[in-house]
Design a protein around this motif. Structure first.
Motif, mmCIF file in Angstrom:
data_model
loop_
_atom_site.group_PDB
_atom_site.id
_atom_site.type_symbol
_atom_site.label_atom_id
_atom_site.label_comp_id
_atom_site.label_asym_id
_atom_site.label_seq_id
_atom_site.Cartn_x
_atom_site.Cartn_y
_atom_site.Cartn_z
ATOM 1 N N ILE A 21 0.870 -1.211 -0.066
ATOM 2 C CA ILE A 21 -0.052 0.138 0.141
ATOM 3 C C ILE A 21 0.851 1.271 0.004
ATOM 4 C CG2 ILE A 21 -1.869 1.465 1.500
ATOM 5 C CD1 ILE A 21 -2.814 -1.120 2.456
ATOM 6 N N PRO A 22 0.709 2.114 -0.858
ATOM 7 C CA PRO A 22 1.439 3.303 -0.914
ATOM 8 C C PRO A 22 1.384 4.362 0.303
ATOM 9 C CG PRO A 22 0.484 3.142 -2.995
ATOM 10 C CD PRO A 22 -0.373 2.062 -2.044
ATOM 11 N N PRO A 23 2.336 4.836 0.933
ATOM 12 C CA PRO A 23 2.059 5.746 1.906
ATOM 13 C C PRO A 23 1.472 6.927 1.569
ATOM 14 C CG PRO A 23 4.403 5.637 0.980
ATOM 15 C CD PRO A 23 3.957 4.664 0.373
ATOM 16 N N VAL A 24 0.553 7.453 2.598
ATOM 17 C CA VAL A 24 -0.154 8.603 2.517
ATOM 18 C C VAL A 24 1.002 9.788 2.595
ATOM 19 C CG1 VAL A 24 -2.278 7.669 2.892
ATOM 20 C CG2 VAL A 24 -1.053 8.845 4.763
ATOM 21 N N MET A 25 1.812 9.742 3.281
ATOM 22 C CA MET A 25 2.980 10.809 3.500
ATOM 23 C C MET A 25 4.326 10.020 3.870
ATOM 24 S SD MET A 25 2.097 12.768 7.106
ATOM 25 C CE MET A 25 0.588 13.364 6.347
ATOM 26 N N THR A 26 5.241 10.919 3.825
ATOM 27 C CA THR A 26 6.872 10.629 4.277
ATOM 28 C C THR A 26 7.099 11.491 5.346
ATOM 29 O OG1 THR A 26 7.047 9.379 2.197
ATOM 30 C CG2 THR A 26 9.088 10.063 3.777
ATOM 31 N N VAL A 27 7.763 11.120 6.204
ATOM 32 C CA VAL A 27 8.101 12.033 7.333
ATOM 33 C C VAL A 27 9.458 11.893 7.964
ATOM 34 C CG1 VAL A 27 5.713 12.445 8.137
ATOM 35 C CG2 VAL A 27 6.836 10.660 9.317
ATOM 36 N N ALA A 28 9.874 12.913 8.613
ATOM 37 C CA ALA A 28 11.140 12.638 9.324
ATOM 38 C C ALA A 28 10.939 12.326 10.628
ATOM 39 C CB ALA A 28 12.079 13.890 9.052
ATOM 40 N N PRO A 29 12.013 11.287 11.099
ATOM 41 C CA PRO A 29 11.731 10.996 12.465
ATOM 42 C C PRO A 29 11.623 12.332 13.357
ATOM 43 C CG PRO A 29 13.578 9.818 11.564
ATOM 44 C CD PRO A 29 13.113 10.693 10.479
ATOM 45 N N GLY A 30 10.805 12.233 14.587
ATOM 46 C CA GLY A 30 10.404 13.300 15.199
ATOM 47 C C GLY A 30 9.131 14.081 14.976
ATOM 48 N N SER A 31 8.515 13.816 14.037
ATOM 49 C CA SER A 31 7.580 14.521 13.224
ATOM 50 C C SER A 31 6.203 14.285 14.077
ATOM 51 C CB SER A 31 7.113 13.986 11.877
ATOM 52 O OG SER A 31 8.207 14.583 11.122
ATOM 53 N N PHE A 70 5.229 6.652 5.963
ATOM 54 C CA PHE A 70 6.624 6.203 5.728
ATOM 55 C C PHE A 70 7.621 7.074 6.772
ATOM 56 C CE2 PHE A 70 10.619 5.874 3.612
ATOM 57 C CZ PHE A 70 10.817 4.584 3.058
ATOM 58 N N VAL A 71 8.445 6.554 7.415
ATOM 59 C CA VAL A 71 9.134 7.222 8.345
ATOM 60 C C VAL A 71 10.542 7.297 7.753
ATOM 61 C CG1 VAL A 71 10.195 7.510 10.624
ATOM 62 C CG2 VAL A 71 7.690 6.697 10.445
ATOM 63 N N ASP A 72 11.128 8.320 7.348
ATOM 64 C CA ASP A 72 12.411 8.435 6.757
ATOM 65 C C ASP A 72 13.470 7.427 7.627
ATOM 66 O OD1 ASP A 72 12.418 9.183 4.084
ATOM 67 O OD2 ASP A 72 12.472 11.454 5.074
ATOM 68 N N GLY A 73 14.326 6.702 7.115
ATOM 69 C CA GLY A 73 15.513 5.971 7.725
ATOM 70 C C GLY A 73 15.133 4.737 8.276
ATOM 71 N N ALA A 74 13.854 4.369 8.582
ATOM 72 C CA ALA A 74 13.433 3.163 9.230
ATOM 73 C C ALA A 74 13.721 1.732 8.472
ATOM 74 C CB ALA A 74 12.146 3.262 9.691
ATOM 75 N N GLU A 75 14.470 0.969 8.900
ATOM 76 C CA GLU A 75 14.664 -0.164 8.305
ATOM 77 C C GLU A 75 14.333 -1.516 9.083
ATOM 78 O OE1 GLU A 75 16.156 1.565 4.739
ATOM 79 O OE2 GLU A 75 15.746 -0.821 5.066
ATOM 80 N N PRO A 76 14.213 -2.655 8.742
ATOM 81 C CA PRO A 76 14.137 -3.726 9.398
ATOM 82 C C PRO A 76 15.340 -4.034 10.622
ATOM 83 C CG PRO A 76 13.620 -4.205 7.205
ATOM 84 C CD PRO A 76 14.205 -3.155 7.274
ATOM 85 N N VAL A 182 9.434 -3.529 7.344
ATOM 86 C CA VAL A 182 9.799 -3.124 5.957
ATOM 87 C C VAL A 182 10.289 -1.744 5.865
ATOM 88 C CG1 VAL A 182 7.894 -4.568 5.145
ATOM 89 C CG2 VAL A 182 7.364 -2.425 5.771
ATOM 90 N N ALA A 183 10.905 -1.347 4.826
ATOM 91 C CA ALA A 183 11.500 0.088 5.018
ATOM 92 C C ALA A 183 10.611 0.981 5.298
ATOM 93 C CB ALA A 183 12.036 0.272 3.554
ATOM 94 N N GLY A 184 10.630 1.908 5.998
ATOM 95 C CA GLY A 184 9.792 3.074 6.279
ATOM 96 C C GLY A 184 8.922 2.667 7.463
ATOM 97 N N GLY A 185 8.760 1.451 7.755
ATOM 98 C CA GLY A 185 7.783 0.928 8.737
ATOM 99 C C GLY A 185 6.320 0.786 8.319
ATOM 100 N N LEU A 186 5.942 2.093 7.624
ATOM 101 C CA LEU A 186 4.547 1.997 7.491
ATOM 102 C C LEU A 186 3.652 2.026 8.279
ATOM 103 C CD1 LEU A 186 4.844 0.055 3.973
ATOM 104 C CD2 LEU A 186 4.833 2.542 4.247
ATOM 105 N N PHE A 187 3.517 3.129 9.206
ATOM 106 C CA PHE A 187 2.651 3.390 10.257
ATOM 107 C C PHE A 187 1.018 3.699 9.996
ATOM 108 C CE2 PHE A 187 0.669 6.110 13.246
ATOM 109 C CZ PHE A 187 0.576 5.522 14.461
ATOM 110 N N SER A 188 0.405 2.761 10.513
ATOM 111 C CA SER A 188 -1.217 3.117 10.558
ATOM 112 C C SER A 188 -1.991 2.923 11.859
ATOM 113 C CB SER A 188 -1.837 2.205 9.442
ATOM 114 O OG SER A 188 -1.376 2.270 8.203
ATOM 115 N N ILE A 189 -2.946 3.695 12.242
ATOM 116 C CA ILE A 189 -3.517 3.567 13.258
ATOM 117 C C ILE A 189 -5.226 4.000 13.229
ATOM 118 C CG2 ILE A 189 -3.411 6.429 13.555
ATOM 119 C CD1 ILE A 189 -3.002 5.623 16.488
ATOM 120 N N GLY A 190 -6.088 3.492 13.927
ATOM 121 C CA GLY A 190 -7.452 3.650 13.973
ATOM 122 C C GLY A 190 -8.066 2.716 15.138
#
Length: 313
Positions: A21-31, A70-76, A182-190
């Motif tokens: 699923i494509p990320p809806v946004m990419t953010v830097a850590p700390g966002s 997608f969180v920049d720099g996040a890796e497995p 996975v790269a970026g983590g791909l965070f979701s919440i609900g």
């Protein structure tokens, strides 16, 4: 209070986990991100709903989660550090007995629905009936990252990377660490809730759409196998002021003991408070706590179910 740098709206959601699923946004850590979450029915149940709407639920729309981010720099091998901020509750919620779902699904085969209206500003206890008022504690029931396994995966069961955890202590001030696969983590919440007991025994809490804020940071090389979290303080203070009624299940199987403990609390509520069995079941789900009291004294274990007495004050 400063405004978050990013906003995700309720329509930017998906059903199930899929790392494609494509990320809806990419953010830097700390966002810091403001997120508007639909309820777990995706708006199928409203303040005008009746029990027939429970029977008509489209399960292909159940438990939408907003994202992914997608969180920049996040890796497995890393972890996403989620600091949970303030909630903005909607003032509406629902609790349902959905046939085939819940700890005692075999005993409660008919649909039931309880609609809630609460003070979104003061968050005072919400009335369940003329004899019970439930203290509120907003939190997100589903919060997680995308799994490494390809393809679409159900949002219903929790996973190594989080998901439908239904941990009521994932609330304002809690810091949650989710392992990245996975790269970026791909965070979701609900799946936001106005209140829930530990166990969510009937399968639903006070399901309630609401907005919230999270701050996403990155812990490199964390190596966590499953989620972990830190709370900012006590977790039962909103419930324990008048003590508890407690019932037990005792035997060699934890699931059977849990079912027995809940069934005995339902019997107590029916007998002592004149509630219907299904109303007692739903009340247990939104404010009662299942606890493993003993798991070392072979061959039997003890599971207790605690119901806060202040709901009847």
């Amino acid at each position: 209070m400063s405004h978050p740098g990013h906003t995700i709206h309720a329509h930017q959601h998906h059903i199930g986990w899929n790392n494609a699923i494509p990320p809806v946004m990419t953010v830097a850590p700390g966002s810091r991100i403001a997120i508007d979450c639909p309820d777990s029915s995706d708006g199928q149940l409203t303040a005008a709903s009746s029990v027939t709407d429970v029977e008509r639920l489209d399960f292909g729309r159940i438990n939408p989660v907003v994202g992914p981010v997608f969180v920049d720099g996040a890796e497995p091998g890393d972890a996403i550090k989620v600091t949970i901020g303030e909630f903005q509750p909607s003032g509406f919620g629902w609790t349902a007995n959905i046939p085939g779902f819940g700890l005692l699904a075999d005993q409660f085969a008919e649909p039931a629905l309880k609609l809630w209206s609460y003070d979104r500003a003061g968050m005072t206890p919400a009335a369940f009936s003329t004899i019970a008022r439930v203290p509120l504690k907003p939190f997100a029931g589903t919060i997680g990252l995308a799994p490494a396994e390809p393809g679409l995966h159900s949002v219903v069961p929790p996973r190594r990377v989080g998901g439908n955890l239904d941990i009521r202590d994932l609330t304002t001030g809690t810091i949650l660490y989710l392992p990245v696969e996975v790269a970026g983590g791909l965070f979701s919440i609900g799946d936001t809730h106005a209140a829930q007991g530990d166990g969510e025994v009937c399968g639903t809490a006070i399901e309630s759409p609401m907005a919230l804020e999270v701050t996403l940071d990155l812990v490199k090389g964390a190596g966590f196998a499953t989620p972990r979290f830190t709370t900012p303080g006590p977790v039962t203070r909103h419930l324990d002021g008048a003590g508890y009624e407690a019932t037990t299940g005792i035997g060699p199987d934890l699931m059977t003991a849990a079912r027995d403990a809940v069934a005995r609390m339902i019997d107590l509520l029916v007998r002592d408070h004149g509630m219907s069995a299904v109303d007692a079941y739903m009340l247990c789900s939104v404010c009662g706590d299942l606890r493993i009291s003993e798991i070392v004294d072979l061959p039997n274990w003890v599971v207790s179910f605690y119901l806060p007495r202040l709901v009847f004050a």
